[in-house]
Design an enzyme around this catalytic site. Structure first.
Site, PDB file in Angstrom:
ATOM      1  CG  ASP A 153      21.866  84.004  79.732  1.00  0.00           C
ATOM      2  OD1 ASP A 153      21.692  83.654  78.366  1.00  0.00           O
ATOM      3  OD2 ASP A 153      21.448  85.029  80.190  1.00  0.00           O
ATOM      4  CG  HIS A 233      18.681  83.682  73.894  1.00  0.00           C
ATOM      5  ND1 HIS A 233      19.712  83.234  73.317  1.00  0.00           N
ATOM      6  CD2 HIS A 233      18.982  84.209  75.098  1.00  0.00           C
ATOM      7  CE1 HIS A 233      20.912  83.439  73.947  1.00  0.00           C
ATOM      8  NE2 HIS A 233      20.252  84.083  75.149  1.00  0.00           N
ATOM      9  CG  ASN A 279      23.534  88.944  72.811  1.00  0.00           C
ATOM     10  OD1 ASN A 279      23.331  88.729  71.690  1.00  0.00           O
ATOM     11  ND2 ASN A 279      24.462  88.820  73.534  1.00  0.00           N
ATOM     12  CG  ASP A 306      17.149  86.599  77.425  1.00  0.00           C
ATOM     13  OD1 ASP A 306      17.679  87.061  78.857  1.00  0.00           O
ATOM     14  OD2 ASP A 306      17.877  87.203  76.543  1.00  0.00           O
TER      15      ASP A 306
END
Length: 425
Positions: A153, A233, A279, A306
Site C-alpha cells: 500500500d 480505495h 492518494n 484508509d
C-alpha cells in the site's frame, strides 16, 4: 461480567436480523438474543432504546504507524481512535519503519496490540521486501505470524510479472492481495485530480486513467491466476466499471471505497487545503457519483477509512510537498449513515459494508452477532448530532478535511471481546 443490552434495534445483516431485541453477553461471548431477556447477576445494563445494536465495525484499511512513526500514531492511540468510531477490529497496512515484510515485524505488531491495543488488530504484510517492488516476501512465514493479507500500500507493484507471482503465491494460503492500483508513470508529478480545479490552482494533475489502467492489469492477473484480488480505495468511474465487469465474469475480486471519496470532490482542495490531499486524490462529481453507484449495486463491497495520520508539520506546508492522507476512523460511521439519508444505501446495506463484508473480504472472524461468538458489538445512536472538532479527535494526528462539519450518528458503546472498550461521555 454479564452485559445486557436492552431494547435496541438489533441489526445483523449476516443473519438477516432486524428487530427490537435484547442482547446478553456472558464470559466474553454473545450468549442470547431475544425479546425481553430477564437475567440475574448482570454487571452492566445498557439502555439501547432508540439505538442500533450491530456487529462490531471492521476497518480493513488503516495506518497505525507503529513501528517507526509513532509521532503520528501508535497502536495504543490508533486503536483508541478506532473504538471511539465504533470499530472493534482494524487491519493495519505494512508501510511502517521497518516495513512489515517479515515474521519479526508482524510478531511485534501482534504483541504490541495485545499489550496496548483496545481493539483487534490484524496485520497486513508487504507483498515485496521493503515494499520496493523487487522481490517477494516470505508470505507463508508471515501468514503463520498473523498476517491476514498482503499489500505494498502506497507503493504500487510496478512489475506485472511480480504481481502475478504474488497472486499465485498467496492463493494456496487463501489470503488476498490488496492492490494500491496506480500507474506511477501516468501519475508523474501530479498532486491532485487532473481537471479544471487543478488547472485553476496551478497544480499538476493525476488523470483518472492512472488508477483505471492499473486496476485493469490487476483484474486480468487475478482472472489469469484465479487468486483473490482486493482493490483498495477505488475512486474513478472507469476503475469501478472494470471491477463491475470482472465480477460478472466470476473473477475473484473485491474492492473498497473510503468515506472521503463518496463525500468530497476535488473542490475541497480550493484554498490549497492540504487536509484534502490524499492518494488517490479527490475526484470530480461524476466519479463521486460512480462511487455511490458502486456502493449501491454491490460492486464496491466494503467501506474502509484508509486512516492515514500525519503530524501537523507534514501538512502545514505547501500543497506540493504536503504528505498524502487523512484520518478517518472517528468520522467514518456518520459519513456512512449519510448514504442512508441520501437514499444511496439501506441501513442494512450500510451496516453490512462496515461489518460482514469487510470480514468476508479478508477472511476475518467477526462481522456478525451470532450466538456463541466472541462479543464484538457496537451500539449506535443514529440521531445524535455533533460537530467534528479536529483538536478533540482521539487520534494523535488531526489531519481531517471534515473539521467543523455537522454530522449525525455516533457510537455510544464499543464492546470488544465482551468488554466495554469505549463508551461515549
Amino acid at each position: 461480567m454479564k452485559i445486557l443490552i436492552k431494547g435496541g434495534r438489533v441489526l445483523d445483516p449476516a443473519h438477516n436480523i432486524d428487530d427490537t431485541r435484547d442482547l446478553l453477553i456472558e464470559d466474553g461471548t454473545i450468549s442470547r438474543i431475544d425479546k425481553d431477556i430477564q437475567e440475574q447477576g448482570v454487571g452492566e445494563m445498557i439502555d439501547a432504546k432508540g439505538r442500533l445494536v450491530v456487529p462490531g465495525l471492521i476497518d480493513i484499511h488503516v495506518h497505525l504507524r507503529d513501528p517507526g512513526f509513532e509521532y503520528k500514531e501508535d497502536i495504543a492511540s490508533g486503536t483508541r481512535a478506532a473504538v471511539a468510531g465504533g470499530f472493534t477490529a482494524v487491519a493495519c497496512m505494512p508501510n511502517t519503519k521497518p516495513v512489515n515484510d517479515n515474521h519479526t515485524v508482524t510478531t511485534y505488531i501482534k504483541t504490541r496490540a495485545a499489550e496496548q491495543g483496545v481493539c483487534r488488530v490484524y496485520p497486513v504484510g508487504a507483498i515485496t521486501k521493503g515494499s520496493k517492488g523487487e522481490s517477494l516476501t516470505e508470505m507463508g512465514d508471515m501468514r503463520d505470524a498473523g498476517c491476514v493479507a498482503f499489500s505494498d500500500d502506497g507503493h504500487p507493484v510496478g512489475s506485472g510479472e511480480l504481481m502475478r507471482r504474488a497472486l499465485e503465491y498467496a492463493k494456496p494460503f487463501n489470503l488476498p492481495i490488496i492492490s494500491h492500483s496506480e500507474d506511477l508513470d501516468l501519475v508523474g508529478q501530479g498532486v491532485m485530480n487532473e481537471g479544471f480545479v487543478a488547472t485553476e490552482l496551478g497544480l499538476k494533475g493525476i488523470p483518472w486513467v492512472a488508477e483505471a489502467a492499473a486496476v485493469a492489469r490487476e483484474v486480468m492477473l487475478a482472472e489469469f491466476t484465479g487468486a483473490h484480488l482486493h482493490v483498495a480505495h477505488v475512486s474513478t468511474r472507469a476503475a469501478i466499471d472494470i471491477v463491475r465487469q470482472a465480477k460478472k465474469r466470476g473473477v475473484r475480486v473485491t474492492c473498497e471505497a473510503t468515506p472521503h471519496h463518496f463525500t468530497l470532490t476535488e473542490e475541497a482542495v480550493r484554498g490549497y487545503d492540504t487536509n484534502a490531499k490524499m492518494n488517490p486524490p479527490l475526484r470530480d462529481a461524476d466519479d463521486l457519483e460512480a462511487v455511490r453507484e458502486g456502493l449501491a449495486d454491490g460492486t464496491i463491497d466494503t467501506i474502509a477509512t484508509d486512516h492515514a495520520p500525519h503530524h501537523i508539520d507534514e501538512k502545514n506546508v505547501e500543497f506540493n510537498i504536503a504528505l498524502y492522507g487523512v484520518v478517518g476512523l472517528e468520522t467514518a460511521l456518520p459519513l456512512t449513515l449519510r448514504l442512508v439519508e441520501d437514499g444511496v444505501l439501506s441501513l442494512r446495506g450500510a451496516i453490512a459494508k462496515l461489518t460482514i463484508n469487510p470480514a468476508r473480504a479478508l477472511n476475518l472472524p467477526g462481522g456478525t452477532l451470532e450466538v456463541g461468538r466472541p462479543a464484538d458489538v457496537t451500539v449506535i445512536d443514529p440521531n445524535h448530532n455533533w460537530t467534528v472538532s479536529a483538536v478533540n479527535l482521539v487520534s494523535k494526528s488531526k489531519n481531517t478535511p471534515f473539521d467543523g462539519w455537522k454530522l449525525k450518528g455516533v457510537a455510544t458503546h464499543t464492546i470488544v471481546d465482551g468488554k466495554i472498550a469505549y463508551r461515549k461521555g
